[in-house]
Design an enzyme around this catalytic site. Structure first.
Site, PDB file in Angstrom:
ATOM      1  N   LYS A  50      50.936  45.751  23.854  1.00 16.30           N
ATOM      2  CA  LYS A  50      51.258  45.583  25.278  1.00 16.30           C
ATOM      3  C   LYS A  50      52.105  44.323  25.481  1.00 16.30           C
ATOM      4  O   LYS A  50      53.053  44.325  26.265  1.00 16.30           O
ATOM      5  CB  LYS A  50      49.966  45.545  26.106  1.00 16.30           C
ATOM      6  N   GLN A  94      41.101  44.837  28.624  1.00 16.17           N
ATOM      7  CA  GLN A  94      41.066  45.867  27.575  1.00 16.17           C
ATOM      8  C   GLN A  94      39.654  46.444  27.483  1.00 16.17           C
ATOM      9  O   GLN A  94      38.685  45.717  27.290  1.00 16.17           O
ATOM     10  CB  GLN A  94      41.505  45.250  26.237  1.00 16.17           C
ATOM     11  N   ASP A 117      46.050  49.078  35.735  1.00 17.99           N
ATOM     12  CA  ASP A 117      45.450  50.238  35.078  1.00 17.99           C
ATOM     13  C   ASP A 117      44.999  51.272  36.108  1.00 17.99           C
ATOM     14  O   ASP A 117      44.543  52.353  35.740  1.00 17.99           O
ATOM     15  CB  ASP A 117      44.229  49.797  34.253  1.00 17.99           C
TER      16      ASP A 117
END
Ligand code: NAD
Length: 279
Positions: A50, A94, A117
């Protein structure tokens, strides 16, 4: 064959151009903050990728790495501080966190305007209500692949197998928003082959290697395989690729299909969050 690596590269290049335009027009450099708890090797690889993608797109990034025994409260405090930090546009925690931490409590602490997200209740609610918000990256990547493949979504019969909050449920709203006729199939669905073989667009997000075969695929259908399953024979999707490819009009491979799209849509969301915050 729908080439997710190629489409992902195109999307990331497009974002890089849009980031440059945004900055040239007086905007700030977008910044993504990532948070990783513990030492899961796969999670480290995902986060490193990322950051690489951010760099290539001209997006700044900061990383917070916390030890595996970090308390839930300390993690929530950090996530809230990132929400208050004016320099940060996107927050990515994460997942999954270590077992002693409740992922839902951490997600609830993310500022919805920085929720790249798309996992907070606010963004899930906006999506379910057909209103603009930050959309989860993997389902948004599925829509990009359909568009790239030239599959007509409006009026199509779309069947999604799997109803997780991360993939299946957001896809229901995204496809409805594009005027598909949507069916959500899952573990209690009777006659899965019968339901799936109606689909012009068949999306598998289950986590069972090779669950869907030729008998699930309508001739000419577009098949999108979200599944990523580690098996003794390597990474496998939820679709038996060789069998389904004989019948499908277009199909994604695993690996190299949906997987590379997730990171591309994270870049899209980070830029979108930066632009929305700048307004
Ligand atoms: P999940 O375990 O949260 O949900 C699985 C869903 O499948 C459930 O809704 C369940 O009802 C349904 N299901 C289970 N067994 C079934 C069966 N036999 N028949 C029909 N439906 C059944 O999974 P998830 O988080 O949505 O992930 C699904 C798959 O997608 C996994 O392989 C995961 O690794 C992969 N995934 C890939 C990406 C990516 O970037 N490409 C992102 C997220 C998830």
């Amino acid at each position: 064959m729908i080439d997710g690596r190629q489409v992902s590269a195109e999307v990331r290049e497009r974002v890089a151009g849009e980031v440059a335009d945004f900055i040239a027009a007086g905007g700030h450099q977008p910044v993504l903050a990532t948070v990783l708890v513990g030492d899961d090797p796969a999670s480290h690889v995902y986060v490193a990728n990322k950051h690489k993608a951010c760099e290539a797109a001209g997006i700044g990034s900061v990383h917070h790495e916390l030890p595996a025994d970090t308390s839930q409260q300390d993690l929530v405090t950090l996530v809230k501080a990132l929400g208050d930090d004016d320099e940060v546009d996107g927050i990515l925690v994460q997942l999954p966190p270590p077992d002693h931490i409740d992922a839902d409590a951490v997600i609830a602490a993310i500022d919805p305007t920085k929720d790249v997200d798309g996992l907070t209740a606010t963004n899930a609610g906006l999506l379910a209500g057909g209103r603009p918000g930050l959309v989860p990256c993997t389902p948004a990547g599925v829509i990009e692949l359909l568009d790239h493949a030239g599959t007509e979504i409006e009026g199509a019969e779309a069947v999604i197998v799997g109803r997780s909050n991360l993939v299946g449920r957001p896809l229901i709203s995204l496809l409805l928003g594009r005027n598909a006729t949507v069916t959500a199939a899952h573990s209690r669905t009777r006659d899965l082959p019968g339901v799936c073989s109606r689909a012009d667009i068949l999306i598998a997000a289950v986590g069972v290697p090779g669950l869907l075969g030729a008998e699930h695929v309508k001739p000419g259908a577009t098949v999108i395989d979200v599944g990523i399953n580690r098996t003794d024979d390597g990474l496998k999707g939820d679709v038996d690729f060789e069998a389904a490819a004989e019948v499908a009009g277009a199909i994604t491979p695993v690996p190299g299909g949906v997987g590379p799209m997730t990171i591309a849509l994270l870049m899209v969301n980070t830029l979108a969050a930066a632009k929305a915050r700048a307004k």
